[in-house]
Write an enzyme that holds these catalytic residues in place. Sequence first.
Site, PDB file in Angstrom:
ATOM      1  N   GLU A  24      10.053  -2.252   3.876  1.00  0.00           N
ATOM      2  CA  GLU A  24       9.276  -2.142   2.642  1.00  0.00           C
ATOM      3  C   GLU A  24      10.146  -1.660   1.481  1.00  0.00           C
ATOM      4  OE1 GLU A  24       4.855  -1.137   4.493  1.00  0.00           O
ATOM      5  OE2 GLU A  24       6.267   0.486   4.123  1.00  0.00           O
ATOM      6  N   GLY A  69       0.830  -1.197   0.000  1.00  0.00           N
ATOM      7  CA  GLY A  69       0.000   0.000   0.000  1.00  0.00           C
ATOM      8  C   GLY A  69       0.864   1.244   0.000  1.00  0.00           C
TER       9      GLY A  69
END
Length: 262
Positions: free
Chosen positions: A111, A90
């Site tokens: 991430e 996301g």
Amino acid sequence: MTNALSPIDKAKFVAAKQATEYVKSGMKVGLGTGSTAAWMVQCLGELVRDHGLKIKGVPTSSRTAKLARDVGIDVITLDEAKWLDVTIDGTDEYDDDLNLIKGGGGAHLQEKIVATASDRMIVIADASKKVESLGAFPLPVEVIPFGMHTTKALIEETLNGMDVMGREVTQRHVADAPFVSDEGNFILDLHLKRIGNPRELSLILNQIPGVVDNGLFIDTCDVVIVGFADGRVTVRDLAADQHEVVQFNILENENLFADIKD
């Protein structure tokens, strides 16, 4: 079951569902962190359990690792995988160039490492994440605990010479305690309002002693999938220079994993 979901959750679900079209058996897949990424992990888990999908998942946080194992995904480390076919995650914001701000959940370091070690990064989002200029969402900067207040002062001094609208820097807390990342570091949130030159800011921030990395993802995202509450999904692919629209029919009896929490 759709009646129990908010419009934004329906949007996240259809974006996540569309993203699974990029995942094929035999792939090594980076699994993002956050409420939208959680929908994607659940969707992949359903494909693994019910449709024979065989993948290896590399999670970007301890939270995602637990969820992936719970839904039946075979979890491995990035060192074991070495390189990934795709990462799906996301975002907190994205702009027209598909530059991102990530790290609202404090996992942007893992991430970024996982996304960079992938052939493609696919971002899933609802329409609220699109901005003309990055910066409305506070920019997370991960810093080591040693000398944190000195690092914070250096960041504040650096911001005086940058093209930003705000310069407030705050340490992230959970309840009354400092937030601690999976790597044992602290997070400083930069309330910049607007970032005029994200690439320059990212490079300069990462040169400050004590800074581990920041939440700006520049030239990392390849595809953005945006979901809407009516089941519509838009897909923008930079490499193919394509922008398409997909329509999902969300059935009232469809399993939408309503137990997912932010």
